[in-house]
Design an enzyme around this catalytic site. Structure first.
Site, PDB file in Angstrom:
ATOM      1  N   ASP A  11       0.869  -1.186   0.000  1.00 42.87           N
ATOM      2  CA  ASP A  11       0.000   0.000   0.000  1.00 42.87           C
ATOM      3  C   ASP A  11       0.898   1.225   0.000  1.00 42.87           C
ATOM      4  OD1 ASP A  11      -2.381   1.584   0.316  1.00 42.87           O
ATOM      5  OD2 ASP A  11      -1.782   1.892   2.401  1.00 42.87           O
ATOM      6  N   SER A  12       0.297   2.382  -0.263  1.00 44.29           N
ATOM      7  CA  SER A  12       1.044   3.630  -0.190  1.00 44.29           C
ATOM      8  C   SER A  12       1.491   3.938   1.242  1.00 44.29           C
ATOM      9  CB  SER A  12       0.178   4.773  -0.726  1.00 44.29           C
ATOM     10  OG  SER A  12      -1.048   4.807  -0.018  1.00 44.29           O
ATOM     11  N   GLY A  44      -2.679   9.277  -3.698  1.00 43.37           N
ATOM     12  CA  GLY A  44      -3.949   9.705  -4.309  1.00 43.37           C
ATOM     13  C   GLY A  44      -3.905  11.003  -5.092  1.00 43.37           C
ATOM     14  N   CYS A  74      -3.699  -1.098  -2.065  1.00 45.38           N
ATOM     15  CA  CYS A  74      -3.959   0.333  -2.266  1.00 45.38           C
ATOM     16  C   CYS A  74      -5.031   0.538  -3.338  1.00 45.38           C
ATOM     17  CB  CYS A  74      -2.655   1.000  -2.695  1.00 45.38           C
ATOM     18  SG  CYS A  74      -2.810   2.778  -2.942  1.00 45.38           S
ATOM     19  N   GLU A 153      -5.312  10.055   8.963  1.00 44.93           N
ATOM     20  CA  GLU A 153      -3.867  10.018   9.251  1.00 44.93           C
ATOM     21  C   GLU A 153      -3.527  10.933  10.423  1.00 44.93           C
ATOM     22  OE1 GLU A 153      -0.964   8.803   7.275  1.00 44.93           O
ATOM     23  OE2 GLU A 153      -2.302   7.382   6.263  1.00 44.93           O
ATOM     24  N   CYS A 186     -11.028   3.007  -0.901  1.00 47.37           N
ATOM     25  CA  CYS A 186      -9.747   3.481  -0.370  1.00 47.37           C
ATOM     26  C   CYS A 186      -9.475   2.750   0.943  1.00 47.37           C
ATOM     27  CB  CYS A 186      -9.839   4.983  -0.137  1.00 47.37           C
ATOM     28  SG  CYS A 186      -8.424   5.696   0.689  1.00 47.37           S
ATOM     29  N   THR A 187      -8.206   2.431   1.145  1.00 47.71           N
ATOM     30  CA  THR A 187      -7.810   1.660   2.319  1.00 47.71           C
ATOM     31  C   THR A 187      -8.262   2.262   3.656  1.00 47.71           C
ATOM     32  OG1 THR A 187      -5.750   2.898   2.157  1.00 47.71           O
ATOM     33  CG2 THR A 187      -5.745   0.647   1.306  1.00 47.71           C
ATOM     34  N   HIS A 188      -8.344   3.600   3.708  1.00 47.31           N
ATOM     35  CA  HIS A 188      -8.588   4.253   4.992  1.00 47.31           C
ATOM     36  C   HIS A 188     -10.074   4.301   5.396  1.00 47.31           C
ATOM     37  CE1 HIS A 188      -4.570   5.646   4.176  1.00 47.31           C
ATOM     38  NE2 HIS A 188      -4.506   6.340   5.299  1.00 47.31           N
TER      39      HIS A 188
HETATM   40  N1  DGL Z   1      -3.891   3.864   0.143  1.00 47.26           N
HETATM   41  C1  DGL Z   1      -4.536   4.892  -0.640  1.00 47.26           C
HETATM   42  C2  DGL Z   1      -5.757   4.302  -1.336  1.00 47.26           C
HETATM   43  O1  DGL Z   1      -6.273   3.280  -0.942  1.00 47.26           O
HETATM   44  C3  DGL Z   1      -4.942   6.075   0.206  1.00 47.26           C
HETATM   45  C4  DGL Z   1      -3.795   6.944   0.643  1.00 47.26           C
HETATM   46  C5  DGL Z   1      -3.085   7.600  -0.515  1.00 47.26           C
HETATM   47  O2  DGL Z   1      -3.606   8.533  -1.130  1.00 47.26           O
HETATM   48  O3  DGL Z   1      -2.005   7.137  -0.803  1.00 47.26           O
HETATM   49  O4  DGL Z   1      -6.226   4.875  -2.289  1.00 47.26           O
END
Ligand code: DGL
Length: 266
Positions: A11-12, A44, A74, A153, A186-188
């Protein structure tokens, strides 16, 4: 069908731990290397070229750890770079879009699905491309929610008034549509599920991590190599931040060793 050994999940940053958590909840005995590109998060807001370049480095790092299959946790990388990664690398690679769309198409009654995600994800049209090709009766809308990731975050929990107001601002317009299924692209976003339900009562939520973990063994069968799941946690910066992450939502993650990675080398 061939079975794969150690899998790499990337993931990022830290958000992909929600996807890893879902994978660990649904499976036992897997050997996993997790990579979070905490030096370069967020992906993103970046251009597709930059995201694809970062994603290639992330995959090269995982391959250097001898993983046999790769999970792109991600949402942004899955939307922008999945096909090019599959073209370039000779291991099975699974992203979150196909399982999330399959899960959404199965449950929608109005056939109107909405995807929320980062700027790059929503503008990629990856979800509409897959849904149009495979479920032509479904309509797809997209809403980018760029403030969600920084809020999470920075520790704004979902009962915080600022979080609630932001969720309301982005998602209230969906109430005036016939959307009945919302993909949290999105992961979050699993950290915001209760806040989203308050704004959109009755809507069906698709968590990309849960959808992926349900599809994983069917798409990329993984060998059970031991009794319990084991994870090596690798990060490209601030690797100790990981310990301060909100583990309330991540109860299925096993403890594991933490490693620092210089991702520019890959
Ligand atoms: N992990 C990214 C996603 O799922 C979110 C965070 C980012 O923008 O890197 O899109």
């Amino acid at each position: 069908m061939e079975q794969y050994g150690t899998i790499g999940v990337f993931d990022s940053g830290l958000g992909g731990l929600t996807v890893l958590n879902a994978i660990c909840a649904a499976n036992e005995g897997l050997s996993i290397i997790y990579f979070g590109d905490t030096a370069r998060v967020p992906y993103g807001p970046r251009t597709p070229d930059t995201i694809a370049h970062y994603a290639r480095q992330d995959v090269r790092f995982l391959l250097s750890k001898k993983v046999e299959a790769i999970v792109v946790a991600c949402g942004t990388v899955s939307a922008i770079a999945l096909n090019s990664l599959r073209d370039e690398f000779d291991v099975p690679i699974i992203g979150v879009i196909e399982p999330a769309c399959d899960a959404a198409a199965k449950v929608t009654v109005t056939n109107h699905i909405c995807v929320i995600g980062t700027h790059a994800t929503v503008n990629s049209h990856a979800y509409s491309d897959y849904l149009n090709a495979n479920y032509p009766h479904c309509r797809v809308s997209g809403v980018e929610c760029p403030l969600f990731v920084p809020l999470i975050e920075n520790g704004f929990r979902e009962d915080d008034p600022i979080t609630q107001l932001t969720v309301e601002r982005y998602l209230a317009p969906i109430r005036d549509t016939d959307v009945d299924t919302l993909i949290l692209g999105c992961t979050h976003y699993p950290f915001l599920i209760e806040a989203i339900k308050r704004v959109l009562p009755g809507i069906t939520l698709i968590d990309i991590g849960v959808a992926l973990s349900e599809a994983l063994q069917l798409t990329v069968p993984i060998k059970r190599t031991q009794d319990k799941n084991t994870v090596e946690y690798c990060f490209s910066d601030r690797e100790t931040d990981f310990k301060r992450f909100d583990f309330q939502h991540l109860k299925n993650l096993p403890k594991g060793q933490i490693f620092a990675v210089n991702i520019e080398k890959y």
